[in-house]
Design a protein around this motif. Sequence first.
Motif, PDB file in Angstrom:
ATOM      1  N   ASP A  31       0.823  -1.205   0.000  1.00  0.00           N
ATOM      2  CA  ASP A  31       0.000   0.000   0.000  1.00  0.00           C
ATOM      3  C   ASP A  31       0.862   1.262   0.000  1.00  0.00           C
ATOM      4  N   ILE A  32       1.974   1.228   0.728  1.00  0.00           N
ATOM      5  CA  ILE A  32       2.898   2.366   0.733  1.00  0.00           C
ATOM      6  C   ILE A  32       3.467   2.580  -0.663  1.00  0.00           C
ATOM      7  N   LYS A  33       3.877   1.494  -1.297  1.00  0.00           N
ATOM      8  CA  LYS A  33       4.445   1.599  -2.649  1.00  0.00           C
ATOM      9  C   LYS A  33       3.423   2.121  -3.654  1.00  0.00           C
ATOM     10  N   VAL A  34       2.178   1.671  -3.526  1.00  0.00           N
ATOM     11  CA  VAL A  34       1.112   2.155  -4.420  1.00  0.00           C
ATOM     12  C   VAL A  34       0.899   3.651  -4.222  1.00  0.00           C
ATOM     13  N   LEU A  47      -5.513  14.992  -6.144  1.00  0.00           N
ATOM     14  CA  LEU A  47      -4.985  13.622  -6.200  1.00  0.00           C
ATOM     15  C   LEU A  47      -3.648  13.517  -5.468  1.00  0.00           C
ATOM     16  N   ILE A  48      -2.850  14.570  -5.545  1.00  0.00           N
ATOM     17  CA  ILE A  48      -1.589  14.585  -4.792  1.00  0.00           C
ATOM     18  C   ILE A  48      -1.883  14.506  -3.298  1.00  0.00           C
ATOM     19  N   GLU A  49      -2.874  15.264  -2.861  1.00  0.00           N
ATOM     20  CA  GLU A  49      -3.265  15.246  -1.457  1.00  0.00           C
ATOM     21  C   GLU A  49      -3.748  13.859  -1.040  1.00  0.00           C
ATOM     22  N   ILE A  50      -4.538  13.217  -1.886  1.00  0.00           N
ATOM     23  CA  ILE A  50      -5.013  11.859  -1.604  1.00  0.00           C
ATOM     24  C   ILE A  50      -3.834  10.895  -1.491  1.00  0.00           C
ATOM     25  N   ALA A  51      -2.874  11.026  -2.404  1.00  0.00           N
ATOM     26  CA  ALA A  51      -1.697  10.147  -2.374  1.00  0.00           C
ATOM     27  C   ALA A  51      -0.911  10.333  -1.078  1.00  0.00           C
ATOM     28  N   ILE A  52      -0.773  11.577  -0.652  1.00  0.00           N
ATOM     29  CA  ILE A  52      -0.039  11.857   0.590  1.00  0.00           C
ATOM     30  C   ILE A  52      -0.756  11.233   1.786  1.00  0.00           C
ATOM     31  N   TYR A  53      -2.057  11.426   1.860  1.00  0.00           N
ATOM     32  CA  TYR A  53      -2.820  10.854   2.980  1.00  0.00           C
ATOM     33  C   TYR A  53      -2.831   9.326   2.926  1.00  0.00           C
ATOM     34  N   SER A  54      -2.916   8.770   1.720  1.00  0.00           N
ATOM     35  CA  SER A  54      -2.899   7.312   1.581  1.00  0.00           C
ATOM     36  C   SER A  54      -1.585   6.733   2.077  1.00  0.00           C
ATOM     37  N   GLU A  55      -0.492   7.397   1.726  1.00  0.00           N
ATOM     38  CA  GLU A  55       0.813   6.912   2.186  1.00  0.00           C
ATOM     39  C   GLU A  55       0.931   7.039   3.704  1.00  0.00           C
ATOM     40  N   GLU A  56       0.448   8.149   4.229  1.00  0.00           N
ATOM     41  CA  GLU A  56       0.501   8.350   5.678  1.00  0.00           C
ATOM     42  C   GLU A  56      -0.292   7.265   6.416  1.00  0.00           C
ATOM     43  N   VAL A  57      -1.471   6.951   5.919  1.00  0.00           N
ATOM     44  CA  VAL A  57      -2.301   5.908   6.532  1.00  0.00           C
ATOM     45  C   VAL A  57      -1.591   4.561   6.467  1.00  0.00           C
ATOM     46  N   ALA A  58      -1.036   4.232   5.296  1.00  0.00           N
ATOM     47  CA  ALA A  58      -0.355   2.947   5.130  1.00  0.00           C
ATOM     48  C   ALA A  58       0.858   2.855   6.055  1.00  0.00           C
TER      49      ALA A  58
END
Length: 90
Positions: A31-34, A47-58
Amino acid sequence: MNRKFILESLLKKKVTNEVSLIKDIEQAVKDIKVAESMFESVSDPKLIEIAIYSEEVARKRLDFLLREAKDNNSKVDNTYVVEKSSGLAE
């Protein structure tokens, strides 16, 4: 109750939990890699913001899972490492 049955049940449950924990850790790493890949491939600010939050959650999930593994004294045996390493070589 039979002591042997109880002991076997507890050990089986621990092994099952460890296998599940290891799979969850592997998924968190994926998930971090994605999320990193998404961050590198998008240009829309939302989308950049979503990617940042997704990485933080993972990453937080991975931290939690690693803490769980440490608290439970989970260990990975050599055969597991070899199997995973051989899969990378293919």
